[in-house]
Write an enzyme that holds these catalytic residues in place. Structure first.
Site, PDB file in Angstrom:
ATOM      1  N   ASP A   1    -106.123 -26.563  24.031  1.00  0.00           N
ATOM      2  CA  ASP A   1    -104.962 -26.092  24.786  1.00  0.00           C
ATOM      3  C   ASP A   1    -105.049 -24.584  25.015  1.00  0.00           C
ATOM      4  O   ASP A   1    -104.051 -23.872  24.952  1.00  0.00           O
ATOM      5  CB  ASP A   1    -103.674 -26.446  24.033  1.00  0.00           C
ATOM      6  CG  ASP A   1    -102.425 -26.283  24.890  1.00  0.00           C
ATOM      7  OD1 ASP A   1    -102.546 -26.311  26.121  1.00  0.00           O
ATOM      8  OD2 ASP A   1    -101.329 -26.106  24.314  1.00  0.00           O
TER       9      ASP A   1
ATOM     10  N   CYS B   1     -91.052 -50.149  31.940  1.00  0.00           N
ATOM     11  CA  CYS B   1     -90.246 -49.344  31.013  1.00  0.00           C
ATOM     12  C   CYS B   1     -89.973 -47.955  31.587  1.00  0.00           C
ATOM     13  O   CYS B   1     -90.859 -47.303  32.133  1.00  0.00           O
ATOM     14  CB  CYS B   1     -90.974 -49.210  29.675  1.00  0.00           C
ATOM     15  SG  CYS B   1     -90.091 -48.208  28.460  1.00  0.00           S
TER      16      CYS B   1
END
Length: 355
Positions: free
Chosen positions: A137, A196
Site C-alpha cells: 500500500d 446481496c
C-alpha cells in the site's frame, strides 16, 4: 521456462504461510479493464482530494513501469482481524471511540514489507538471485485487481477483496519480480456477492453509490483519514463515534461471519484503543498522542485532524455537562479547523438542552 520455475508456484503458498501470510498467488498482468474503471471513477470525481490517484493512474495499469523488468507479480493476503472489543458494541456506545480494526495495532506497512522481503529472499534461495521490489500500500499499484488476478478472492460490491472462507479482514501486498512464473487462474474464484447488497445498505453515509463503486467524498474512512480541512456538516451526524476509518460495510458482509481473529501479535490492540472513552482521548495533548500512536496506522493523521475527528464524535455523543465542558477547553484552539468542529459540537449539545 525450466522445470524449477514451472513448479515454483506450487511452493509459494507454503513459504508464504510460514511467514504468516494466509495465502499467496501469482497474478497475470492484464489490467486494462481495471484502468478503464479507475479512469471512469476519477472522471466522476469520486477520488475527492486524493490528487495522487489521478497523477499516477496510467502507472497503476503497468507493473513493468513501477519496476523495470517485471514479468510476474506475487500477491499475498495477511489477516488482521484482531481479538478486540466487539465492534458492534463499541459502535452502539456513542461515549466510546470507534477505530477501524486494521489500525489498532502495529503499522501494517512495516509488517507486510518485512515479510515480503523475506519471501523475496526465499525465492532467491530456491531459484537464483532475481530483481524484485515489494509494495505494501505504498505505491500506485492496483493491488485489489492483482489479488483477484492471483486467485486470492473476488472484488466485492464494497470494493474490497473477499475470500470465500475468510471474508475480507486482510491486508494485501505484492512482490514484483523478473522471474517468469505461471499465473494462477483468477476465473477459478467467481464473484460471490450475487444479489446481496448488505454492504450498500449498511454504509452510514451512502458512500457505496453503486455495486463495486465507492464515492470517497462520502466515505467515513476518507473523511477521517485522507481528507484535510473541514468535514461537510451534512455528513458529520452520520459519522457517529467513528474517529479513524469505518468498518460498517465489512461488518455487514455475510462472508465475514466465518472470519477468525488473527493470532498475529503485531495486530493486537494497543493502549485500550479498541474501546476507549472519547473523553479520555480528548484529554491527550500532542506529546501523549505522538507517544501512544507511535508505530501505528493512526499516524496517518496529524494531531489537528485527530482532534477534528474527536470533536465530531463528541458532537454525536450523548449530551452531558462533562462532554460540553471538555469541548469548551478547546473552543479557542489555534487550529481553525479544530475550532470550527468544536463549535459545531458545542452547538449540537446546546441544541440538545445540555446546560
Amino acid at each position: 521456462m525450466n522445470d524449477a520455475v514451472a513448479t515454483l508456484a506450487q511452493d509459494l503458498r507454503g513459504w508464504a504461510r510460514q511467514l504468516g501470510f494466509a495465502d499467496a498467488g501469482v497474478a497475470h498482468l492484464e489490467l486494462g479493464d481495471d484502468l478503464s474503471r479507475l479512469q471512469r471513477w476519477l472522471t466522476l470525481g469520486y477520488h475527492g482530494s486524493m490528487a495522487y490517484m489521478q497523477r499516477h493512474a496510467e502507472l497503476r495499469a503497468d507493473p513493468r513501469r513501477l519496476h523495470a523488468g517485471t514479468l510476474s507479480v506475487i500477491s499475498v493476503r495477511l489477516p488482521y482481524w484482531p481479538d478486540a472489543a466487539d465492534a458492534d458494541t463499541v459502535l452502539a456506545d456513542r461515549s466510546r471511540a470507534y477505530i477501524s480494526r486494521y489500525a489498532l495495532g502495529r503499522d501494517y506497512h512495516r509488517v507486510l514489507r518485512a515479510r515480503l522481503l523475506r519471501l523475496g529472499r526465499r525465492l532467491e534461495q530456491a531459484i537464483r538471485p532475481h530483481g524484485y521490489r515489494v509494495f505494501a500500500d505504498s505505491a500506485p499499484v492496483l493491488e485489489k485487481a492483482l489479488a483477484r488476478n492471483a486467485g486470492l478472492g473476488w472484488i466485492g460490491k464494497h470494493s474490497l477483496v473477499i475470500q470465500r472462507d475468510e471474508g475480507s479482514w486482510f491486508f494485501l501486498g505484492e512482490l514484483f519480480t523478473d522471474l517468469l512464473l505461471p499465473a494462477d487462474d483468477a476465473a477459478a474464484v467467481p464473484d460471490g456477492c450475487g444479489r446481496c447488497s448488505a454492504c450498500m445498505r449498511k454504509c452510514p453515509t451512502g458512500a457505496i453509490v453503486a455495486p463495486y463503486t465507492v464515492d470517497a467524498r462520502r466515505c467515513i474512512s476518507y473523511l477521517t483519514i485522507e481528507h484535510h480541512g473541514s468535514i461537510p456538516e451534512t455528513l458529520r451526524p452520520l459519522m457517529g463515534n467513528r474517529i479513524f476509518g469505518c468498518d460498517d460495510c465489512q461488518l455487514a458482509c455475510p462472508w465475514n461471519r466465518q472470519a477468525q481473529p488473527s493470532r498475529d501479535p503485531d495486530f493486537a490492540p494497543r493502549h485500550g484503543l479498541d474501546a476507549a472513552q472519547l473523553l479520555d482521548l480528548w484529554q491527550w495533548d500532542e506529546a501523549q498522542w505522538l507517544h501512544r500512536t507511535e508505530g501505528m496506522p493512526l499516524r496517518r493523521l496529524d494531531y489537528g485532524r485527530w482532534l477534528r475527528n474527536l470533536a465530531v464524535a463528541l458532537g454525536n455523543a450523548p449530551p452531558s455537562t462533562q462532554v460540553r465542558t471538555a469541548l469548551q477547553t478547546r473552543a479557542e484552539h489555534a487550529d481553525p479547523v479544530v475550532r470550527e468542529h468544536v463549535a459545531w459540537a458545542l452547538a449540537r449539545h446546546q441544541g440538545a438542552g445540555c446546560p
